[in-house]
Design a protein around this motif. Sequence first.
Motif, PDB file in Angstrom:
ATOM      1  N   THR A 150     -34.462  -9.921  14.166  1.00 36.74           N
ATOM      2  CA  THR A 150     -35.558 -10.602  13.484  1.00 36.74           C
ATOM      3  C   THR A 150     -36.137  -9.741  12.369  1.00 36.74           C
ATOM      4  N   ALA A 151     -36.195  -8.431  12.602  1.00 34.43           N
ATOM      5  CA  ALA A 151     -36.651  -7.536  11.536  1.00 34.43           C
ATOM      6  C   ALA A 151     -35.738  -7.637  10.324  1.00 34.43           C
ATOM      7  N   GLY A 152     -34.454  -7.944  10.568  1.00 33.96           N
ATOM      8  CA  GLY A 152     -33.526  -8.148   9.460  1.00 33.96           C
ATOM      9  C   GLY A 152     -33.936  -9.303   8.566  1.00 33.96           C
ATOM     10  N   ILE A 153     -34.566 -10.332   9.148  1.00 31.08           N
ATOM     11  CA  ILE A 153     -35.077 -11.445   8.335  1.00 31.08           C
ATOM     12  C   ILE A 153     -36.149 -10.937   7.369  1.00 31.08           C
ATOM     13  N   ILE A 154     -37.021 -10.090   7.890  1.00 30.93           N
ATOM     14  CA  ILE A 154     -38.113  -9.574   7.068  1.00 30.93           C
ATOM     15  C   ILE A 154     -37.572  -8.630   5.992  1.00 30.93           C
ATOM     16  N   VAL A 155     -36.673  -7.732   6.406  1.00 28.49           N
ATOM     17  CA  VAL A 155     -36.081  -6.809   5.434  1.00 28.49           C
ATOM     18  C   VAL A 155     -35.262  -7.574   4.402  1.00 28.49           C
ATOM     19  N   GLY A 156     -34.550  -8.619   4.854  1.00 26.50           N
ATOM     20  CA  GLY A 156     -33.781  -9.448   3.935  1.00 26.50           C
ATOM     21  C   GLY A 156     -34.668 -10.164   2.933  1.00 26.50           C
ATOM     22  N   THR A 157     -35.841 -10.600   3.372  1.00 26.80           N
ATOM     23  CA  THR A 157     -36.796 -11.225   2.460  1.00 26.80           C
ATOM     24  C   THR A 157     -37.253 -10.244   1.393  1.00 26.80           C
ATOM     25  N   VAL A 158     -37.492  -8.997   1.825  1.00 23.70           N
ATOM     26  CA  VAL A 158     -37.936  -7.974   0.871  1.00 23.70           C
ATOM     27  C   VAL A 158     -36.867  -7.730  -0.185  1.00 23.70           C
ATOM     28  N   SER A 159     -35.602  -7.627   0.254  1.00 31.75           N
ATOM     29  CA  SER A 159     -34.530  -7.366  -0.709  1.00 31.75           C
ATOM     30  C   SER A 159     -34.260  -8.571  -1.601  1.00 31.75           C
ATOM     31  N   LEU A 160     -34.502  -9.788  -1.094  1.00 31.59           N
ATOM     32  CA  LEU A 160     -34.239 -10.994  -1.870  1.00 31.59           C
ATOM     33  C   LEU A 160     -35.346 -11.285  -2.874  1.00 31.59           C
ATOM     34  N   THR A 161     -36.593 -11.016  -2.465  1.00 25.66           N
ATOM     35  CA  THR A 161     -37.735 -11.439  -3.278  1.00 25.66           C
ATOM     36  C   THR A 161     -38.465 -10.298  -3.973  1.00 25.66           C
ATOM     37  N   GLY A 162     -38.215  -9.052  -3.529  1.00 25.17           N
ATOM     38  CA  GLY A 162     -38.996  -7.931  -4.061  1.00 25.17           C
ATOM     39  C   GLY A 162     -40.427  -7.944  -3.573  1.00 25.17           C
ATOM     40  N   ALA A 163     -40.646  -8.436  -2.338  1.00 19.63           N
ATOM     41  CA  ALA A 163     -42.003  -8.574  -1.812  1.00 19.63           C
ATOM     42  C   ALA A 163     -42.716  -7.236  -1.679  1.00 19.63           C
ATOM     43  N   HIS A 164     -41.953  -6.157  -1.457  1.00 19.42           N
ATOM     44  CA  HIS A 164     -42.603  -4.858  -1.300  1.00 19.42           C
ATOM     45  C   HIS A 164     -43.340  -4.447  -2.574  1.00 19.42           C
ATOM     46  N   GLN A 165     -42.819  -4.856  -3.748  1.00 17.59           N
ATOM     47  CA  GLN A 165     -43.502  -4.525  -4.987  1.00 17.59           C
ATOM     48  C   GLN A 165     -44.828  -5.275  -5.098  1.00 17.59           C
ATOM     49  N   VAL A 166     -44.822  -6.534  -4.645  1.00 18.75           N
ATOM     50  CA  VAL A 166     -46.046  -7.335  -4.699  1.00 18.75           C
ATOM     51  C   VAL A 166     -47.106  -6.748  -3.771  1.00 18.75           C
ATOM     52  N   ILE A 167     -46.702  -6.451  -2.520  1.00 16.19           N
ATOM     53  CA  ILE A 167     -47.650  -5.897  -1.562  1.00 16.19           C
ATOM     54  C   ILE A 167     -48.092  -4.513  -2.006  1.00 16.19           C
TER      55      ILE A 167
END
Length: 874
Positions: free
Chosen positions: A534-551
């Motif tokens: 399940t953590a892979g879903i979250i990490v995959g979202t980060v790599s797909l969307t660049g969410a870490h830059q937004v946060i």
Amino acid sequence: MTSDESRGPQRVADAEAFAADLDVGARNPLGWQGSLIAGVALLWAVLQVYNASPMPALIAQWTGLNWFYVNSDIERIIHLAFGLTLATLAFPMFKGSPRDRIPWYDWLLIAGGLFATFYLIVFSSAIADRAGLPTTGDLWASAIGLSVVLIATYRALGLPMVIVAFFFLMYVFFGDAEFFPDAMQWKGASFGKAMWHFWMQTEGVFGLALGVSASMVFLFVLFGSLLEKAGAGNYFIKLAFALMGHLKGGPAKAAVVASAATGLISGSSIANTVTTGTFTIPLMKRVGFPAEKAGAVEVASSTNGQLTPPVMGAAAFLMVEYVGISYLEVVKHAFLPAIISYIALVYIVHLEAAKMGLEGLPRKGAARSLAQKLASLALGVAVFCALCLGIYYGLGWLKPVLGSWSLPGMMVLFFAAYLVLLRWAAQYPDLEIDDPNAPFTELPEPGPVAKTGYYYILPVVVLIWNLMIERLSPGLSAFWATLAMIFVMLTQHPLKAMFRGEGLSDWARGWAEFLDGMISGSRNMIGIAVATGTAGIIVGTVSLTGAHQVIGEFIEAISGGNLLLMLIFVALFSLVLGMGLPTTATYIVITSLMAPVIIAVGAKSGLIVPLIAVHMFVFYFGILADDTPPVGLAAFAAAAISKGDPIKTGVIGFSYDVRTAILPFLFIFNTELLLIDVTPAKAVFVFIVAVIAMMLFAAATQSWFLTRSKMWENLALLLIAFTLFRPGFWLDMVEDPYVEVEPAKLVELAGNAPDGASLRARLTGENFATGKIDTVTVRLPLGNQADGDGAMRLDRHAGIAFRTEDDGKVYVDNLAFGGDLQQQGVDFDWEVEAVEQEADRMPKEVFYAPALLLLLLVIWLQRGRVRRAQPATA
């Protein structure tokens, strides 16, 4: 028997049921369904041990067939398939779901999980050929697989992690929706693109975290389970009580030590709380600890078990991959903070006992004088140091002597030592698991207790030998250690019987413990397997969307670019997100989102934070979530035993863990605490000073040192502790830490720098993501002088090249794509403002002198109050 004692066994049963619900699954049906769960768990363990062994490669080499060899991608798929199957079998879907049988809908979920996972194996070649172009079958398999993973996560770990994953999925599909703030919006992804990203490749569910779980974590968890079932857990508890139970507040101190020992092999704060707490909490209450404080001591001890190498809640192995350093380096960096934290907790327990006027338990035999106690302590320390030195230098010396025969030579040495220690243990009765609510008369002598289980150390020695001397991978090292542990389990009881003159009997007991340990190890892994998926879903979202830059931009904005404020926000974010999540999942999620932020803001503030320090920072706060109200799962487990208030237990436990919360802030600013760039002699000095500082900090937070402290004394102790932890803070106020060198000399300085050196440079330029002008401070590693001139060393090791203009200004001319510098924001054509060299300053340790003088003043004043109070007490 009191009513409180009569309810004791029920409390233990309640706590064990609570732990089963959370850790290994509460469903244990009878008949063939129960055998199916046990069989699947046993098969999983056997396959994991086989795949970690050298056998698949040897069989492939002998036969020329690769059928028996499983590559890392297939290993992840099979690992998740077993995790999903066992999560469905062992964890009921709802509170009202049957626990004595498997309902019909669970069979459908099992079939769906197996279809979605094995679809990837059966059609692997076709999937590779149509990369990025999913078929209808691909989409069905992906959708079913993600659904089953989320359902399994809900069953094994509860709703919190599912809610977090669901939020990230919504962000993937609806990132351009109006209900997201403008700063967070992105273009969104199609269903096909998202499903392919999350399920059909290794960017999502089958990413790095699941790979680490399959290749390394399972073997260490299995090793711990086998060690526990062999009797090592009970041995550690008994030994801790024999050694420390007679001290002031002895049962609580013994609980800390026992939890530290079991935490080495458990990796689960909840399992640790129940394992040791069923024995320690009633005894703590018996000597005078209130129910909530008894539970809080156990909770703080058990959560800290995840700080202690080698398992560290499985995070140690993830750090190997995320930070890019060896497993031994992770253990080295984690060791000192863990030991300091446990010493401080023992001291907090001592202070609590002193405040309440509590004493320890009576010990068998005559009372010993102070001289005898000191001599015994000195002998124990000497023996321990001799054993450590013997293992490291003795075994290290054997390696070159034995050469290619080192493995069979160590096997012979292991067997000989095993026979000697087992014969020694056979001279004493086996340790029985005591009823914590039975009348307690006196403590056993530590010597005989210790001798009954010295041989349990041998498999740990095998692990250390393979990691430190043979330099094998963590997975292969754990395999050989597990093999040694299985040998001990199967032979300890028959050989003991033979040494006692009873013949080679009791084989069945060893086999029963072995099977129980294998099954228990697999069930302990269910939560970790589905959590990493399940953590892979979250990490995959980060790599797909660049969410870490937004946060990251959001955290940076609310902190105003202040590094300390940003660290506080990250800590709070980690605590909130970690409530109800396993430590492994918390670490993966927070690291993915926040590690780049800490590094970037640190660089802008002129502080270069090592990556391992950043990862340890978020890891520590993820652990603290286990005893943080209102969720605090470990606190609820302890309260089930103590019958205290779980919220109050969690609050008190968190107050004890404040010393753990302060450590991450300290090693961000003082990396010596992580043993970064320190010599062995300096490491010993850092350890001694840090222990004193942490004990003073604990005394200040407990408002008790030699006696009850006054407010100004608490403030003085905090000031002393801070000075001992970070004397450089005061030195920086007196003298600048760096002198600036003109940028034109950068390449020349790089060429003249000694081997292993680095340059510190301040660069400025436009951040193309925000359009703002940023200034960052970076470290440029240079490698060895043999690598070439300054330009070549910079290019090879720092991944950067510079050009010097006619006006003497220096600009970035080339940059390694995706390298550390680019991740810190550096880009082409950035200007070098200055090169910073360390200033020639006085030693920062000079500030220890005024701090220690202030400490002597506090001690003198408090000793005076103690002396004046004694006649009145008498």
